[in-house]
Design a protein around this motif. Structure first.
Motif, mmCIF file in Angstrom:
data_model
loop_
_atom_site.group_PDB
_atom_site.id
_atom_site.type_symbol
_atom_site.label_atom_id
_atom_site.label_comp_id
_atom_site.label_asym_id
_atom_site.label_seq_id
_atom_site.Cartn_x
_atom_site.Cartn_y
_atom_site.Cartn_z
ATOM 1 N N UNK A 11 0.932 -1.092 0.056
ATOM 2 C CA UNK A 11 -0.087 0.102 0.099
ATOM 3 C C UNK A 11 0.810 1.270 0.000
ATOM 4 N N UNK A 12 0.420 2.395 -0.734
ATOM 5 C CA UNK A 12 0.947 3.708 -0.657
ATOM 6 C C UNK A 12 0.222 4.869 0.156
ATOM 7 N N UNK A 13 0.575 5.219 1.065
ATOM 8 C CA UNK A 13 -0.091 6.263 1.919
ATOM 9 C C UNK A 13 0.593 7.581 1.592
ATOM 10 N N UNK A 14 -0.405 8.507 1.336
ATOM 11 C CA UNK A 14 -0.030 9.749 1.029
ATOM 12 C C UNK A 14 -0.437 10.549 2.410
ATOM 13 N N UNK A 15 0.738 11.228 3.140
ATOM 14 C CA UNK A 15 0.458 11.940 4.324
ATOM 15 C C UNK A 15 0.453 13.433 4.237
ATOM 16 N N UNK A 16 0.521 13.987 2.829
ATOM 17 C CA UNK A 16 0.715 15.123 2.767
ATOM 18 C C UNK A 16 -0.470 15.953 2.292
ATOM 19 N N UNK A 17 -1.745 15.309 2.020
ATOM 20 C CA UNK A 17 -2.835 15.741 1.799
ATOM 21 C C UNK A 17 -3.458 16.883 2.762
ATOM 22 N N UNK A 18 -3.614 18.171 2.022
ATOM 23 C CA UNK A 18 -4.113 19.089 2.877
ATOM 24 C C UNK A 18 -3.360 19.908 3.750
ATOM 25 N N UNK A 19 -1.998 19.475 3.629
ATOM 26 C CA UNK A 19 -0.890 20.270 4.522
ATOM 27 C C UNK A 19 0.034 21.003 3.892
ATOM 28 N N UNK A 20 0.156 20.894 2.478
ATOM 29 C CA UNK A 20 1.171 21.383 1.597
ATOM 30 C C UNK A 20 0.389 22.704 1.062
ATOM 31 N N UNK A 21 1.299 23.767 1.386
ATOM 32 C CA UNK A 21 0.842 24.986 0.706
ATOM 33 C C UNK A 21 1.645 25.183 -0.708
ATOM 34 N N UNK A 22 1.011 25.118 -1.632
ATOM 35 C CA UNK A 22 1.668 25.631 -2.890
ATOM 36 C C UNK A 22 1.778 26.989 -3.173
ATOM 37 N N UNK A 23 2.687 27.697 -3.932
ATOM 38 C CA UNK A 23 2.706 29.042 -4.282
ATOM 39 C C UNK A 23 1.596 29.458 -5.393
ATOM 40 N N UNK A 24 0.942 30.027 -5.285
ATOM 41 C CA UNK A 24 -0.257 30.130 -6.398
ATOM 42 C C UNK A 24 -0.543 31.645 -6.760
ATOM 43 N N UNK A 25 -0.785 31.825 -7.901
ATOM 44 C CA UNK A 25 -1.377 33.128 -8.231
ATOM 45 C C UNK A 25 -2.609 32.985 -8.954
ATOM 46 N N UNK A 26 -3.761 33.725 -8.600
ATOM 47 C CA UNK A 26 -4.866 33.843 -9.136
ATOM 48 C C UNK A 26 -5.183 35.128 -9.837
ATOM 49 N N UNK B 248 -11.731 33.653 -9.209
ATOM 50 C CA UNK B 248 -10.689 33.749 -10.032
ATOM 51 C C UNK B 248 -10.305 32.377 -10.437
ATOM 52 N N UNK B 249 -9.206 32.270 -11.333
ATOM 53 C CA UNK B 249 -8.566 30.951 -11.856
ATOM 54 C C UNK B 249 -7.229 30.958 -11.175
ATOM 55 N N UNK B 250 -7.048 29.825 -10.612
ATOM 56 C CA UNK B 250 -5.615 29.808 -9.672
ATOM 57 C C UNK B 250 -4.385 29.082 -10.705
ATOM 58 N N UNK B 251 -3.310 29.329 -10.608
ATOM 59 C CA UNK B 251 -2.119 28.913 -11.290
ATOM 60 C C UNK B 251 -0.814 28.577 -10.412
ATOM 61 N N UNK B 252 -0.256 27.509 -10.654
ATOM 62 C CA UNK B 252 1.067 27.264 -9.937
ATOM 63 C C UNK B 252 2.162 28.154 -10.288
ATOM 64 N N UNK B 253 2.882 28.889 -9.407
ATOM 65 C CA UNK B 253 3.977 29.650 -9.575
ATOM 66 C C UNK B 253 5.058 28.705 -9.638
ATOM 67 N N UNK B 254 6.014 28.761 -10.843
ATOM 68 C CA UNK B 254 7.025 28.027 -11.082
ATOM 69 C C UNK B 254 8.178 28.538 -11.584
ATOM 70 N N UNK B 255 9.375 28.354 -11.326
ATOM 71 C CA UNK B 255 10.543 28.765 -11.830
ATOM 72 C C UNK B 255 10.798 28.347 -13.446
ATOM 73 N N UNK B 256 10.862 29.628 -14.075
ATOM 74 C CA UNK B 256 11.538 29.091 -15.365
ATOM 75 C C UNK B 256 12.895 29.286 -15.486
ATOM 76 N N UNK B 257 13.677 28.280 -15.490
ATOM 77 C CA UNK B 257 14.860 28.288 -15.238
ATOM 78 C C UNK B 257 15.798 28.714 -16.363
#
Length: 120
Positions: A1-16, A98-107
């Motif tokens: 089995x594979x348990x995901x313990x990060x659901x609901x806790x990780x804050x992602x950088x977003x722009x809406x 609004x519409x949400x987008x993930x902020x990511x680094x364009x290397x």
């Protein structure tokens, strides 16, 4: 089995993006370095917005980005001209919240970006 313990806790950088403003969450503000001002660039072909810390100058549009003490969770800017152009390129049109987008680094470019064709 594979348990995901990060659901609901990780804050992602977003722009809406809504019809009235562009909003950055706390994590996005921190990635941008909590600058006093930012500049926003638009790549029409790639359908991306790029954000960078900026100084007040007359060579590019600069937006006030300083946090005040009453709003520590987000920053909202109008940026009407760039916002209207971005909405034209978005695959999903904004509703009330609004519409949400993930902020990511364009290397390659060295900027923090959102991809207007990939809302979350």
């Amino acid at each position: 089995m594979s348990y995901n313990f990060s659901i609901g806790k990780i804050k992602r950088p977003t722009v809406s993006i809504s019809n009235h403003h562009i909003k950055f969450n706390k994590e996005a503000i921190e990635l941008l370095g909590s600058p006093k001002y930012i500049s926003i660039g638009l790549d029409i072909e790639a359908k991306k917005l790029a954000f960078k810390a900026s100084e007040k100058n007359y060579n590019e549009a600069v937006y006030d980005f300083a946090m005040n003490s009453s709003r520590k969770e987000s920053i909202v800017i109008s940026a009407k001209a760039i916002r209207e152009e971005a909405i034209k390129l978005m695959s999903q049109k904004p509703q009330t919240s609004g519409v949400y987008f993930l902020l990511e680094l364009d290397e390659d470019a060295g900027f923090w970006v959102i991809d207007l064709s990939r809302s979350i």
